[in-house]
Design an enzyme around this catalytic site. Structure first.
Site, PDB file in Angstrom:
ATOM      1  CE  LYS A 114      -4.321  -1.769   1.958  1.00  0.00           C
ATOM      2  NZ  LYS A 114      -5.321  -1.648   3.018  1.00  0.00           N
ATOM      3  CE  LYS A 197      -5.679  -7.626  -1.886  1.00  0.00           C
ATOM      4  NZ  LYS A 197      -6.047  -7.346  -0.526  1.00  0.00           N
ATOM      5  CE  LYS A 200     -11.977  -1.393   0.502  1.00  0.00           C
ATOM      6  NZ  LYS A 200     -13.063  -1.896   1.325  1.00  0.00           N
TER       7      LYS A 200
HETATM    8  P1  ADP Z   1      -9.873  -4.404   0.768  1.00  0.00           P
HETATM    9  O1  ADP Z   1      -8.913  -5.543   0.998  1.00  0.00           O
HETATM   10  O2  ADP Z   1     -10.637  -4.498  -0.514  1.00  0.00           O
HETATM   11  O3  ADP Z   1      -9.231  -3.054   0.998  1.00  0.00           O
HETATM   12  P2  ADP Z   1     -10.809  -4.694   3.483  1.00  0.00           P
HETATM   13  O4  ADP Z   1      -9.392  -4.495   3.868  1.00  0.00           O
HETATM   14  O5  ADP Z   1     -11.839  -3.870   4.193  1.00  0.00           O
HETATM   15  O6  ADP Z   1     -10.988  -4.507   1.935  1.00  0.00           O
HETATM   16  O7  ADP Z   1     -11.144  -6.226   3.642  1.00  0.00           O
HETATM   17  C1  ADP Z   1     -12.314  -6.741   4.192  1.00  0.00           C
HETATM   18  C2  ADP Z   1     -12.251  -8.248   4.156  1.00  0.00           C
HETATM   19  O8  ADP Z   1     -12.334  -8.712   2.808  1.00  0.00           O
HETATM   20  C3  ADP Z   1     -10.939  -8.828   4.715  1.00  0.00           C
HETATM   21  O9  ADP Z   1     -11.229  -9.968   5.489  1.00  0.00           O
HETATM   22  C4  ADP Z   1     -10.173  -9.232   3.492  1.00  0.00           C
HETATM   23  O10 ADP Z   1      -9.276 -10.297   3.735  1.00  0.00           O
HETATM   24  C5  ADP Z   1     -11.288  -9.650   2.556  1.00  0.00           C
HETATM   25  N1  ADP Z   1     -10.910  -9.527   1.143  1.00  0.00           N
HETATM   26  C6  ADP Z   1     -10.552  -8.391   0.503  1.00  0.00           C
HETATM   27  N2  ADP Z   1     -10.281  -8.633  -0.796  1.00  0.00           N
HETATM   28  C7  ADP Z   1     -10.468  -9.961  -0.978  1.00  0.00           C
HETATM   29  C8  ADP Z   1     -10.365 -10.840  -2.110  1.00  0.00           C
HETATM   30  N3  ADP Z   1     -10.001 -10.389  -3.316  1.00  0.00           N
HETATM   31  N4  ADP Z   1     -10.651 -12.149  -1.936  1.00  0.00           N
HETATM   32  C9  ADP Z   1     -11.020 -12.623  -0.728  1.00  0.00           C
HETATM   33  N5  ADP Z   1     -11.141 -11.859   0.374  1.00  0.00           N
HETATM   34  C10 ADP Z   1     -10.873 -10.555   0.259  1.00  0.00           C
END
Ligand code: ADP
Ligand code: NA
Length: 330
Positions: A114, A197, A200
């Protein structure tokens, strides 16, 4: 504690959750609420590690809570709250900051990913220490299990280390939590770039399936998902990353095993898989959006749910913090 404790959180950063958030985490939250004492939160403190507009943050926090309810969280079966409503998170985080080594914090790969995006001058110390706030989030509730996607495994591991360190240095105080990660849905990939993966912040608009987007637009994204030059629908994460990702999503939404799906698509090409997946997704997301909207249309009810959640969370969190302060010598 009469039942296992479960805790997890999700960032309100961009309003709509994406399909990876849902399949990787939120779906498990819904399943686990029945047999566990479950605490789920919208982690707005984590959101300000990167710049946020106040009005949008407030709105996105509500939209996030509404989506969690829309996805099936039931306030009668779990505690749903907003992180900033429980001041003990920030308070315990300071203690955790003082137990975590700089070197060990520096090994968190998410920070490396990040911070690379923002450059040293625009990267906040908060982004660096966010895994330490997360340690506090988990330990405050004495969680036994933390349902998350694969990208969060390292953060649960460091939480275990710090819990053990505190327990050894002072005396047994914290439950040492385990990650709860379902292999099949732990890593939903980008539809346009199946090597990375779905995320967002990193995915292109076409590769990211947002749950609140027009289902027709999402259906198009499934139909134009990147696959490979082959024709046979089969599972191979190395050679057929795109098709394998679509199969895993299909399997999660339809409840059919990968083997059943491969048999089902025998003699048909990738287009058939994509079309069916677009339909499956639409069937699931349409009622999800309706339920989410019901909560957004009734702000008083949403406030009520979140206020009750904050109160229940504080009961547990304040008790843990009191014990911790006492053990430290405060
Ligand atoms: P992001 O990773 O999109 O910034 P968050 O950090 O709020 O979103 O993650 C929320 C949950 O979603 C966490 O448990 C994270 O591991 C899961 N997560 C995020 N992206 C993925 C993905 N591509 N596949 C599976 N789980 C995911
Ligand atoms: Na429960």
């Amino acid at each position: 504690k009469d039942r296992p404790r479960v805790l997890s959180g999700i960032q309100p950063t961009s309003g709509s959750f994406h399909l990876g958030n849902y399949l990787g985490a939120v779906r498990q939250w819904v399943d686990l609420q029945k047999d566990n004492d479950a605490f789920y939160m919208v982690v707005d403190l984590h959101a300000i590690t990167v710049p946020q507009d106040p009005k949008e943050l407030r709105e996105n926090t509500r939209i996030s809570a509404a989506q969690l309810l829309g996805a099936g969280l039931d306030p009668d079966h779990c505690t749903l709250f907003v992180q900033s409503h429980v001041p003990e998170h920030a308070q315990l985080a300071w203690v955790m900051n003082c137990l975590t080594g700089f070197g060990e914090a520096s090994r968190m790969t998410q920070f490396k990913d990040k911070s690379g995006r923002y450059g040293a001058e625009s990267t906040t110390v908060g982004l660096f220490t966010y895994p330490i706030l997360q340690i506090a989030d988990i330990l405050l509730y004495q969680a036994d299990a933390v349902p998350v996607g694969e990208d969060q495994r390292q953060h649960v591991e460091i939480t275990r280390d710090i819990a053990e360190r505190f327990n050894t240095r002072y005396r047994p105080t914290f439950t040492v939590p385990k990650p709860y990660i379902l292999k099949e849905t732990a890593k939903i990939q980008d539809l346009q770039d199946p090597a990375v993966k779905m995320s967002k912040s990193a995915s292109s608009a076409k590769g990211l399936v947002n749950l609140l987007d027009d289902p027709k637009a999402s259906a198009k994204k499934f139909k134009s998902a990147v696959t490979d030059t082959g024709t046979v629908v089969s599972y191979d994460e190395e050679e057929k990353a795109g098709v394998s990702n679509l199969l895993r999503i299909h399997s999660a939404l339809s409840g059919q095993s990968i083997d059943q799906l491969v048999a089902h698509f025998e003699g048909r090409m990738y287009g058939a898989l994509k079309t069916e997946l677009a339909e499956l997704f639409t069937e699931w997301v349409t009622p999800f959006q309706e339920r989410t909207r019901t909560y957004l249309d009734d702000p008083a009810e949403l406030d009520r749910v979140l206020a009750i959640g904050a109160e229940k969370a504080r009961e547990v969190a304040s008790q843990t913090l009191e014990t911790v302060y006492d053990r430290i010598g405060f």
